[in-house]
Design an enzyme around this catalytic site. Structure first.
Site, PDB file in Angstrom:
ATOM      1  CB  SER A  26      -0.895   0.002   1.238  1.00 19.89           C
ATOM      2  OG  SER A  26      -1.412   1.305   1.399  1.00 19.89           O
ATOM      3  CG  HIS A  51      -3.974  -1.500  -1.572  1.00 10.95           C
ATOM      4  ND1 HIS A  51      -5.104  -2.215  -1.903  1.00 10.95           N
ATOM      5  CD2 HIS A  51      -4.334  -0.670  -0.563  1.00 10.95           C
ATOM      6  CE1 HIS A  51      -6.101  -1.836  -1.128  1.00 10.95           C
ATOM      7  NE2 HIS A  51      -5.666  -0.894  -0.304  1.00 10.95           N
ATOM      8  CG  ASP A  53      -5.037   2.590   0.854  1.00  7.76           C
ATOM      9  OD1 ASP A  53      -6.005   1.816   0.736  1.00  7.76           O
ATOM     10  OD2 ASP A  53      -3.929   2.239   1.295  1.00  7.76           O
ATOM     11  CG  MET A  55      -8.118   7.326   2.515  1.00  9.05           C
ATOM     12  SD  MET A  55      -7.259   7.264   4.090  1.00  9.05           S
ATOM     13  CE  MET A  55      -6.514   5.632   3.980  1.00  9.05           C
ATOM     14  CG  HIS A  84      -9.256   0.410  -0.593  1.00  9.74           C
ATOM     15  ND1 HIS A  84      -8.677   0.153   0.638  1.00  9.74           N
ATOM     16  CD2 HIS A  84     -10.601   0.352  -0.390  1.00  9.74           C
ATOM     17  CE1 HIS A  84      -9.634  -0.028   1.546  1.00  9.74           C
ATOM     18  NE2 HIS A  84     -10.798   0.087   0.952  1.00  9.74           N
ATOM     19  CG  MET A  86     -11.228   3.409   1.991  1.00  8.09           C
ATOM     20  SD  MET A  86      -9.665   3.286   2.876  1.00  8.09           S
ATOM     21  CE  MET A  86      -8.543   3.520   1.505  1.00  8.09           C
ATOM     22  CG  MET A 155     -11.836  -2.720   4.910  1.00 10.30           C
ATOM     23  SD  MET A 155     -10.282  -2.282   4.108  1.00 10.30           S
ATOM     24  CE  MET A 155      -9.399  -1.394   5.408  1.00 10.30           C
ATOM     25  CG  ASP A 193      -6.331  -2.763   3.041  1.00  7.80           C
ATOM     26  OD1 ASP A 193      -5.220  -2.562   3.575  1.00  7.80           O
ATOM     27  OD2 ASP A 193      -6.963  -1.882   2.427  1.00  7.80           O
TER      28      ASP A 193
HETATM   29  C1  DX5 Z   1      -6.373   1.593   5.559  1.00  3.48           C
HETATM   30  C2  DX5 Z   1      -5.942   1.327   4.155  1.00  3.48           C
HETATM   31  C3  DX5 Z   1      -4.878   0.315   4.050  1.00  3.48           C
HETATM   32  C4  DX5 Z   1      -3.570   0.712   4.732  1.00  3.48           C
HETATM   33  C5  DX5 Z   1      -2.895  -0.522   5.192  1.00  3.48           C
HETATM   34  O1  DX5 Z   1      -7.432   2.445   5.550  1.00  3.48           O
HETATM   35  O2  DX5 Z   1      -7.024   0.884   3.381  1.00  3.48           O
HETATM   36  O3  DX5 Z   1      -4.639  -0.074   2.713  1.00  3.48           O
HETATM   37  O4  DX5 Z   1      -2.717   1.423   3.866  1.00  3.48           O
HETATM   38  O5  DX5 Z   1      -1.790  -0.177   5.938  1.00  3.48           O
HETATM   39  P1  DX5 Z   1      -1.171  -1.158   7.017  1.00  3.48           P
HETATM   40  O6  DX5 Z   1      -0.664  -2.372   6.281  1.00  3.48           O
HETATM   41  O7  DX5 Z   1      -0.064  -0.338   7.631  1.00  3.48           O
HETATM   42  O8  DX5 Z   1      -2.246  -1.505   7.988  1.00  3.48           O
HETATM   43 ZN    ZN Z   2      -6.563  -0.046   1.413  1.00  2.43          ZN
END
Ligand code: DX5
Ligand code: ZN
Length: 234
Positions: A26, A51, A53, A55, A84, A86, A155, A193
């Site tokens: 990620s 990956h 993320d 947000m 991903h 969010m 998750m 994840d």
């Molecule tokens: C959390 C993200 C994850 C995050 C995982 O909201 O969706 O993808 O980056 O990070 P680690 O592996 O540090 O938990």
């Molecule tokens: Zn993620």
């Protein structure tokens, strides 16, 4: 990206296969000041996809990047991008992220009123569709959408931040999701994840049925990406 690396990744396919799992670092935990070098080092270490993320500060209490950064990432890597989302109302941005180069787009059941429409739209736009569930959302919420889903994302932390602790109950949900997929859509990948670390948690997630393992802080905090990849593949 060098030509050699491009050729090496050309045949990397993310498909469900018995005894096989994929590592998806990620980028949330990468050093954004040196993003180009981080991308290259991750590829060279043998990771399977990135990956990414996204947000929005609404669905989750944090903000990250938008389509233009995804586009920049895509321009220098041949690894698939696992985006991903969010964010609230993800339908508004599907075209932008897929246009920017997302290979997988994963949306949360918690954010989609018309989930089937959203999933259909992702596929129509040419990406593979993932559906994510938060720690408090049961696997049964995937019962109807599983037929149309390329990937299920369990998750194992509450989304929003890297570096959180793995919620053990997620293991049971991986097993349930695996059973659901076997029964209704055997090609669907199971992704996990949040809080994944090499060692016990990684092994247990694979044994429970995870095909794709996201690793953020454990990967980018390791200092030696290649030896981390080697150690988890053992
Ligand atoms: C959390 C993200 C994850 C995050 C995982 O909201 O969706 O993808 O980056 O990070 P680690 O592996 O540090 O938990
Ligand atoms: Zn993620």
């Amino acid at each position: 990206m060098g030509k050699g690396m491009e050729d090496k990744n050309k045949d990397k396919k993310i498909e469900k296969a018995e005894g096989k799992f994929y590592i998806a670092p990620s980028l949330l935990s990468a050093d954004f000041l040196r993003l180009g070098q981080e991308l290259r080092a991750t590829e060279e270490a043998g990771a399977d996809m990135f990956h990414v993320d996204i947000m929005d500060g609404h669905f989750v209490p944090n903000m990250t990047i938008g389509p233009s950064v995804v586009n920049a990432i895509k321009s220098v890597t041949s690894l698939p991008l696992d985006v991903h989302l969010m964010i609230e109302d993800p339908d508004r941005y599907l075209e932008d992220f897929i246009g920017a180069g997302a290979d997988f787009v994963t949306v949360h059941v918690e954010t989609c009123v018309h989930l089937h429409r959203t999933v259909s739209q992702i596929k129509k736009l040419g990406a593979r569709a993932g559906v994510a569930i938060n720690p408090a959302t049961p696997v049964s919420s995937l019962q109807s959408i599983i037929y149309d889903t390329d990937m299920v994302l369990i998750m194992s932390v509450n989304p929003g931040f890297g570096g959180q602790t793995f919620i053990p109950h997620a293991l049971e949900k991986i097993t349930q999701a695996k059973r659901l997929a076997e029964e209704k859509n055997p090609g669907a990948l199971i992704e996990v994840d949040g809080g994944i670390k090499p060692g016990e948690i990684f092994g247990e997630a694979v044994r429970a049925g995870a095909d794709v393992l996201v690793m953020g802080s454990a990967f980018y905090g390791s200092g030696d990406y290649a030896s981390l990849v080697r150690s988890v593949r053992k």
